[in-house]
Design a protein around this motif. Structure first.
Motif, short mmCIF file in Angstrom:
data_model
loop_
_atom_site.label_atom_id
_atom_site.label_comp_id
_atom_site.label_asym_id
_atom_site.label_seq_id
_atom_site.Cartn_x
_atom_site.Cartn_y
_atom_site.Cartn_z
N LYS A 19 -23.87 -17.58 -20.74
CA LYS A 19 -23.23 -18.01 -21.92
C LYS A 19 -23.92 -17.56 -23.08
O LYS A 19 -23.56 -17.05 -24.18
CB LYS A 19 -22.84 -19.34 -21.83
CG LYS A 19 -21.66 -19.63 -20.81
CD LYS A 19 -21.34 -20.92 -20.78
CE LYS A 19 -20.12 -21.49 -19.75
NZ LYS A 19 -19.83 -22.93 -20.03
N GLU A 20 -25.09 -18.03 -23.32
CA GLU A 20 -25.87 -17.88 -24.66
C GLU A 20 -26.11 -16.36 -24.76
O GLU A 20 -26.27 -15.81 -25.99
CB GLU A 20 -27.51 -18.61 -24.46
CG GLU A 20 -27.21 -20.12 -24.30
CD GLU A 20 -28.50 -20.58 -24.23
OE1 GLU A 20 -29.32 -20.28 -23.41
OE2 GLU A 20 -28.42 -21.81 -24.78
N THR A 21 -26.45 -15.73 -23.64
CA THR A 21 -26.88 -14.47 -23.71
C THR A 21 -25.65 -13.49 -24.32
O THR A 21 -25.72 -12.63 -25.16
CB THR A 21 -27.26 -13.63 -22.57
OG1 THR A 21 -28.47 -14.24 -22.00
CG2 THR A 21 -27.81 -12.07 -22.57
N VAL A 22 -24.53 -13.82 -23.62
CA VAL A 22 -23.11 -13.25 -23.92
C VAL A 22 -22.87 -13.55 -25.55
O VAL A 22 -22.35 -12.85 -26.32
CB VAL A 22 -21.98 -13.70 -23.09
CG1 VAL A 22 -20.42 -13.26 -23.67
CG2 VAL A 22 -22.11 -13.00 -21.72
N ALA A 23 -23.23 -14.82 -25.93
CA ALA A 23 -22.97 -15.24 -27.39
C ALA A 23 -23.94 -14.29 -28.51
O ALA A 23 -23.24 -14.00 -29.47
CB ALA A 23 -23.06 -16.69 -27.45
N VAL A 24 -25.10 -14.22 -27.86
CA VAL A 24 -25.88 -13.18 -28.86
C VAL A 24 -25.15 -11.73 -29.03
O VAL A 24 -25.43 -11.27 -29.91
CB VAL A 24 -27.33 -13.24 -28.38
CG1 VAL A 24 -28.25 -12.04 -29.05
CG2 VAL A 24 -28.16 -14.59 -28.40
N GLY A 25 -24.97 -11.26 -27.70
CA GLY A 25 -24.42 -10.04 -27.62
C GLY A 25 -23.18 -9.76 -28.55
O GLY A 25 -23.06 -8.90 -29.29
N ASN A 26 -22.35 -10.76 -28.54
CA ASN A 26 -21.00 -10.89 -29.28
C ASN A 26 -21.32 -10.88 -30.84
O ASN A 26 -20.99 -10.22 -31.71
CB ASN A 26 -20.14 -12.04 -29.01
CG ASN A 26 -19.34 -11.74 -27.88
OD1 ASN A 26 -18.90 -10.53 -27.50
ND2 ASN A 26 -19.37 -12.54 -27.00
N TRP A 41 -19.84 -1.86 -25.53
CA TRP A 41 -20.55 -3.05 -24.60
C TRP A 41 -19.41 -3.57 -23.81
O TRP A 41 -18.19 -3.76 -24.35
CB TRP A 41 -21.04 -4.25 -25.53
CG TRP A 41 -21.64 -4.93 -24.72
CD1 TRP A 41 -22.60 -5.13 -23.79
CD2 TRP A 41 -21.82 -6.52 -25.03
NE1 TRP A 41 -23.12 -6.32 -23.31
CE2 TRP A 41 -22.56 -7.17 -23.94
CE3 TRP A 41 -21.20 -7.29 -25.90
CZ2 TRP A 41 -22.64 -8.40 -24.08
CZ3 TRP A 41 -20.98 -8.52 -25.99
CH2 TRP A 41 -21.95 -9.19 -25.03
N ASN A 42 -19.63 -3.94 -22.59
CA ASN A 42 -18.52 -4.25 -21.53
C ASN A 42 -18.44 -6.02 -21.58
O ASN A 42 -17.66 -6.61 -21.02
CB ASN A 42 -18.50 -4.07 -20.15
CG ASN A 42 -20.07 -4.39 -19.55
OD1 ASN A 42 -20.59 -5.10 -20.26
ND2 ASN A 42 -20.23 -4.00 -18.27
N GLY A 43 -19.34 -6.46 -22.46
CA GLY A 43 -19.10 -7.94 -22.58
C GLY A 43 -20.09 -8.93 -21.69
O GLY A 43 -20.04 -10.17 -21.48
N GLN A 44 -20.91 -8.13 -20.76
CA GLN A 44 -21.46 -8.84 -19.81
C GLN A 44 -22.97 -8.89 -20.20
O GLN A 44 -23.43 -7.87 -20.58
CB GLN A 44 -21.15 -8.07 -18.35
CG GLN A 44 -19.89 -8.06 -18.01
CD GLN A 44 -19.66 -7.37 -16.74
OE1 GLN A 44 -20.66 -6.93 -16.00
NE2 GLN A 44 -18.50 -7.34 -16.29
N SER A 45 -23.57 -10.38 -19.81
CA SER A 45 -25.02 -10.19 -20.10
C SER A 45 -26.15 -9.17 -19.24
O SER A 45 -27.18 -8.99 -19.64
CB SER A 45 -25.40 -11.63 -19.68
OG SER A 45 -25.31 -12.00 -18.48
#
Length: 58
Positions: A19-26, A41-45
């Motif tokens: 969850k945290e990694t996806v939030a940073v990516g977003n 990006w496909n939104g996956q960590s």
């Protein structure tokens, strides 16, 4: 036309979980797109966001 690409390594500090990694990516994706830089990006960590930096003419 060619692009310069920037692949971002993302990690959700402190825990580094999904969850945290996806939030940073977003956040990175939104910041780049606010500057009119396309992001793939496909939104996956497990995958790195790729920012297309600039168009180059041959």
């Amino acid at each position: 036309m060619r692009y310069a690409q920037l692949n971002l390594g993302i990690w959700g500090a402190d825990e580094g979980n999904y969850k945290e990694t996806v939030a940073v990516g977003n956040q990175a994706k939104e910041a780049a797109e606010s500057l009119d830089l396309p992001v793939h990006w496909n939104g996956q960590s497990e995958y790195r966001p790729m920012i297309l930096l600039k168009h180059f003419r041959d």
